[in-house]
Design a protein around this motif. Structure first.
Motif, PDB file in Angstrom:
ATOM      1  N   MET A 184       0.843  -1.191   0.000  1.00  0.00           N
ATOM      2  CA  MET A 184       0.000   0.000   0.000  1.00  0.00           C
ATOM      3  C   MET A 184       0.879   1.242   0.000  1.00  0.00           C
ATOM      4  SD  MET A 184      -3.030  -0.997   2.713  1.00  0.00           S
ATOM      5  CE  MET A 184      -3.823   0.611   2.508  1.00  0.00           C
ATOM      6  N   SER A 185       0.452   2.277  -0.684  1.00  0.00           N
ATOM      7  CA  SER A 185       1.206   3.526  -0.694  1.00  0.00           C
ATOM      8  C   SER A 185       1.110   4.203   0.668  1.00  0.00           C
ATOM      9  CB  SER A 185       0.662   4.463  -1.780  1.00  0.00           C
ATOM     10  OG  SER A 185      -0.662   4.871  -1.455  1.00  0.00           O
ATOM     11  N   ARG A 186       2.022   5.132   0.911  1.00  0.00           N
ATOM     12  CA  ARG A 186       1.986   5.849   2.189  1.00  0.00           C
ATOM     13  C   ARG A 186       0.687   6.630   2.336  1.00  0.00           C
ATOM     14  NH1 ARG A 186       7.019   9.544   3.962  1.00  0.00           N
ATOM     15  NH2 ARG A 186       7.923   7.429   4.008  1.00  0.00           N
ATOM     16  N   PHE A 187       0.209   7.195   1.236  1.00  0.00           N
ATOM     17  CA  PHE A 187      -1.042   7.964   1.285  1.00  0.00           C
ATOM     18  C   PHE A 187      -2.219   7.061   1.648  1.00  0.00           C
ATOM     19  CE2 PHE A 187      -4.871   9.552  -0.894  1.00  0.00           C
ATOM     20  CZ  PHE A 187      -5.003  10.770  -0.245  1.00  0.00           C
ATOM     21  N   ILE A 221      -5.844   3.529   7.244  1.00  0.00           N
ATOM     22  CA  ILE A 221      -5.444   2.832   8.472  1.00  0.00           C
ATOM     23  C   ILE A 221      -5.098   3.802   9.590  1.00  0.00           C
ATOM     24  CG2 ILE A 221      -3.736   1.261   9.488  1.00  0.00           C
ATOM     25  CD1 ILE A 221      -3.538  -0.116   6.779  1.00  0.00           C
ATOM     26  N   VAL A 222      -4.130   4.667   9.358  1.00  0.00           N
ATOM     27  CA  VAL A 222      -3.599   5.504  10.437  1.00  0.00           C
ATOM     28  C   VAL A 222      -4.598   6.581  10.861  1.00  0.00           C
ATOM     29  CG1 VAL A 222      -1.751   7.070  11.120  1.00  0.00           C
ATOM     30  CG2 VAL A 222      -1.232   5.068   9.713  1.00  0.00           C
ATOM     31  N   ILE A 223      -5.094   7.366   9.904  1.00  0.00           N
ATOM     32  CA  ILE A 223      -5.980   8.472  10.253  1.00  0.00           C
ATOM     33  C   ILE A 223      -7.295   8.013  10.882  1.00  0.00           C
ATOM     34  CG2 ILE A 223      -7.337  10.387   9.319  1.00  0.00           C
ATOM     35  CD1 ILE A 223      -5.068  10.980   7.409  1.00  0.00           C
ATOM     36  N   PRO A 224      -8.013   7.023  10.313  1.00  0.00           N
ATOM     37  CA  PRO A 224      -9.269   6.597  10.962  1.00  0.00           C
ATOM     38  C   PRO A 224      -9.082   6.124  12.394  1.00  0.00           C
ATOM     39  CG  PRO A 224      -9.151   5.747   8.724  1.00  0.00           C
ATOM     40  CD  PRO A 224      -7.798   6.326   9.026  1.00  0.00           C
ATOM     41  N   GLN A 225      -8.045   5.312  12.640  1.00  0.00           N
ATOM     42  CA  GLN A 225      -7.830   4.807  13.997  1.00  0.00           C
ATOM     43  C   GLN A 225      -7.285   5.887  14.920  1.00  0.00           C
ATOM     44  OE1 GLN A 225      -6.302   0.712  14.491  1.00  0.00           O
ATOM     45  NE2 GLN A 225      -5.996   0.714  12.268  1.00  0.00           N
TER      46      GLN A 225
END
Length: 217
Positions: free
Chosen positions: A126-129, A135-139
């Motif tokens: 998966m790309s960083r974006f 994954i990162v922003i929602p959690q």
């Protein structure tokens, strides 16, 4: 005239001031939190130059009192040929303060995401974006929501500082009524109760949201 009859007389004017305060808080949060998210991402995953700029902006915003920020925007910028109406200046000043403080709140939420999930995303190519977006922003935002709601209460209370730049928000309206009637105690007490009528339910809602979001822990 009894206190209740005085309050009945003052209430319509104070309600208009309260609406100005609520609108100011809503704009400051609605614009400031997305900027705070951008600063948090830049601080955590940006390049060296981007990270340095983000850190400087956040530290200036957190280190400068909100009252000074308002005065700087309203009284300072006109000397550079840039002037704003009182509401715009107040919204800009509180937005900058909001962005700086919420950046650290959101950054803490983003950092709470388990590293294993990020590594799994990388393993899936998966790309960083996409990793940030899915994954990162929602959690991370799920963790940050209760603290952001608590900060929202502080920003609403902070709108009272806008009386120093002639914005007719709740406190300024109360002072205006007091200066013409000399009934400062009565009108300021009513204004205080109107602040409480907003902040107490918000505090209770924040606690319920925090409990609900922490059920999985």
């Amino acid at each position: 005239m009894t206190v209740l009859s005085e309050w009945g007389t003052y209430f319509p004017q104070l309600l208009q001031g309260l609406l100005v305060s609520l609108r100011l808080a809503a704009i400051s949060l609605g614009v400031g939190i997305p900027i705070g998210l951008a600063l948090a991402i830049a601080n955590g995953s940006g390049g060296r130059v981007v990270r340095s700029v983000a850190v400087v902006l956040v530290e200036i915003g957190r280190g400068m009192p909100a009252l000074v920020m308002l005065q700087l925007v309203y009284f300072g910028l006109p000397s550079l040929g840039v002037s704003f109406a009182s509401f715009t200046a107040a919204a800009l000043g509180l937005t900058l303060t909001t962005a700086a403080y919420t950046s650290e709140i959101i950054r803490g939420g983003l950092q709470s995401v388990p590293a294993g999930e990020v590594e799994a995303a990388e393993a899936l190519n998966m790309s960083r974006f996409d990793t940030l977006r899915f994954i990162v922003i929602p959690q991370g935002m799920r963790v940050a929501v209760p603290s952001l709601m608590g900060f929202s209460i502080l920003i609403f209370q902070g709108t009272a500082l806008a009386y120093t730049i002639a914005l007719p928000e709740l406190l300024a309206t109360a002072y205006s009524i007091g200066s013409s009637t000399f009934r400062y105690l009565s009108v300021l007490t009513l204004a205080g109760f109107m602040y409480v009528a907003i902040t107490v339910p918000m505090s209770m809602l924040t606690e319920r949201v925090e409990l609900r979001l922490s059920r999985h822990l």
